[in-house]
Motif scaffolding. Structure first.
Motif, PDB file in Angstrom:
ATOM      1  N   ASN A 209     -77.651 105.628  68.670  1.00 20.69           N
ATOM      2  CA  ASN A 209     -76.748 105.064  69.690  1.00 20.69           C
ATOM      3  C   ASN A 209     -77.632 104.426  70.755  1.00 20.69           C
ATOM      4  O   ASN A 209     -78.848 104.596  70.742  1.00 20.69           O
ATOM      5  N   LEU A 210     -77.017 103.695  71.661  1.00 18.74           N
ATOM      6  CA  LEU A 210     -77.808 103.019  72.700  1.00 18.74           C
ATOM      7  C   LEU A 210     -77.465 103.577  74.083  1.00 18.74           C
ATOM      8  O   LEU A 210     -77.539 102.871  75.087  1.00 18.74           O
ATOM      9  N   ASP A 211     -77.107 104.869  74.102  1.00 19.94           N
ATOM     10  CA  ASP A 211     -76.656 105.481  75.354  1.00 19.94           C
ATOM     11  C   ASP A 211     -77.765 106.264  76.073  1.00 19.94           C
ATOM     12  O   ASP A 211     -78.764 106.667  75.472  1.00 19.94           O
ATOM     13  N   PHE A 212     -77.517 106.453  77.363  1.00 22.46           N
ATOM     14  CA  PHE A 212     -78.433 107.224  78.208  1.00 22.46           C
ATOM     15  C   PHE A 212     -77.705 108.412  78.821  1.00 22.46           C
ATOM     16  O   PHE A 212     -76.479 108.400  78.952  1.00 22.46           O
ATOM     17  N   SER A 213     -78.496 109.419  79.226  1.00 23.19           N
ATOM     18  CA  SER A 213     -77.953 110.517  80.023  1.00 23.19           C
ATOM     19  C   SER A 213     -78.986 110.815  81.103  1.00 23.19           C
ATOM     20  O   SER A 213     -80.012 111.440  80.832  1.00 23.19           O
ATOM     21  N   PHE A 214     -78.736 110.308  82.290  1.00 19.16           N
ATOM     22  CA  PHE A 214     -79.706 110.512  83.374  1.00 19.16           C
ATOM     23  C   PHE A 214     -79.473 111.822  84.111  1.00 19.16           C
ATOM     24  O   PHE A 214     -80.329 112.269  84.872  1.00 19.16           O
ATOM     25  N   SER A 215     -78.336 112.456  83.851  1.00 14.19           N
ATOM     26  CA  SER A 215     -78.017 113.693  84.558  1.00 14.19           C
ATOM     27  C   SER A 215     -78.991 114.822  84.165  1.00 14.19           C
ATOM     28  O   SER A 215     -79.464 115.578  85.015  1.00 14.19           O
ATOM     29  N   GLY A 216     -79.284 114.923  82.861  1.00 20.35           N
ATOM     30  CA  GLY A 216     -80.191 115.978  82.383  1.00 20.35           C
ATOM     31  C   GLY A 216     -81.593 115.800  82.961  1.00 20.35           C
ATOM     32  O   GLY A 216     -82.223 116.766  83.410  1.00 20.35           O
ATOM     33  N   LEU A 217     -82.068 114.576  82.965  1.00 17.95           N
ATOM     34  CA  LEU A 217     -83.400 114.288  83.520  1.00 17.95           C
ATOM     35  C   LEU A 217     -83.420 114.614  85.011  1.00 17.95           C
ATOM     36  O   LEU A 217     -84.337 115.273  85.511  1.00 17.95           O
TER      37      LEU A 217
END
Ligand code: KG4
Ligand code: ZN
Length: 335
Positions: A209-217
């Protein structure tokens, strides 16, 4: 043709007068009234305060834009306004002001999507930039990978699943005691730090997929800072900023690589407030060179919210026949 554009989607009230003639695009004026000093007191944008500040500023800013461009309302061919996405109360101020201005003066009114506007900022300085291309819009409210098929046809192929990229910069900055918004200061600190000091997790969502998750970082960085404080250990803001930025840029490069592979596009554009980040700019320049693709970024002055970018997209919407009537409304989300 001359377009008067209005932007009020978040915490900047902006008006611009821009001239378009075929592929020639000139910014005659681009006035921006920032509310940052007010919102700084609260550590983030307070929506109602933003709406009220737009009400205070919008008329003066618009006439300043006309004066600076050396024109009057009668010279304007069309009015463009950001209609979505953004803070709803803030958008409503700009939309209603633009409606009054356009219809009282018999000018066409063009609604403009804010995200498309960010991308369109690039057209002013890159005469050779033409769709199709892949765009990364990275700002305080948005993180999207977009297949730009034509000046007006956009397909979002990747997005953040939680925090926007700029939001992550600002929240990490806030925990380190930086004033809001911390993005630009994080950029400066990162240049002084060791980006291998702490290994933070990737923001690229695992899988095809081409998604991000900046919350975990973001949470990993904040936990690291809290743990250091609890142990009574000091930490280097520079090293944290550098290590966080490295994790961000590596995540972006990873998904851009996948996006270029899957879309087969040979041009990459970045836009939005975070496109001003020097480390991201350098990493993407390097990425583009290695992948032998063309790379375009706006000057820093056109990365953040401004009305000239809305005029540029407004021009292409105008050419495509897009017009709003008196029922135009603002929308907080969507296309
Ligand atoms: O595009 P923009 O002005 O507003 C939105 O549409 O959200 O983007 C503002 C965001 C803020 O989160 C700010 O911290 C971030 O852009 N920003 C930066 C830099 N300059 C602004 N983030 C990282 N590095 C920078 N140099
Ligand atoms: Zn924006």
């Amino acid at each position: 043709m001359l377009i008067l554009a209005i932007e009020s989607s978040c915490d900047e009230t902006s008006a611009a007068v821009c001239e378009f003639n075929g592929d020639e695009r000139v910014i005659r004026s681009n006035i921006i009234a920032s509310q940052i000093e007010t919102h700084k007191l609260y550590g983030g944008v307070v929506p109602e305060i933003a709406s009220r500040a737009h009400c205070d500023a919008i008329s003066g800013i618009t006439y300043e834009a006309l004066d600076t461009a050396g024109v009057t309302l009668g010279d304007i061919d069309a009015v463009a306004v950001t209609s979505n996405p953004g803070l709803i109360g803030a958008l409503l101020v700009g939309v209603n002001f633009a409606k009054a201005l356009a219809f009282a003066n018999n000018k066409p009114l063009i609604p403009v999507n804010h995200i498309k506007g960010h991308v369109a900022a690039n057209y002013y300085i890159h005469a050779d930039l033409k769709p199709p291309f892949l765009a990364l819009v990275a700002s305080g409210g948005h993180t999207s990978l977009i297949k730009v098929a034509s000046y007006t046809d956009y397909e979002t192929v990747g997005r953040t699943r939680d925090d926007a990229i700029g939001e992550a910069f600002d929240k990490v900055g806030r925990v380190m005691g930086l004033p809001y918004p911390g993005g630009a200061e994080m950029d400066r600190l990162a240049s002084l730090g060791d980006n291998t000091a702490v290994k933070f997790p990737s923001a690229a969502v695992i899988g095809d997929n081409l998604d991000f998750s900046f919350s975990g970082l973001k949470t990993a960085v904040i936990n690291h800072l809290h743990n250091s404080e609890q142990k009574g250990e000091s930490y280097s803001k520079e090293d944290i900023a550098a290590s966080f930025t490295k994790a961000v840029t590596a995540s972006v490069v990873k998904k851009l690589g996948m996006a270029i592979d899957s879309t087969k596009l040979s041009s990459l554009v970045i836009a939005g407030g975070v496109a001003a980040n020097s480390h991201l700019r350098a990493a993407l320049e390097d990425f583009a060179k290695k992948r032998r693709i063309s790379f375009y970024m706006p000057p820093r002055s056109l990365c953040g919210d401004n009305a000239a970018m809305i005029a540029a997209q407004g021009y292409y919407e105008y050419l495509a026949g897009v017009r709003a009537d008196t029922s135009l409304n603002a929308k907080a989300t969507g296309k």
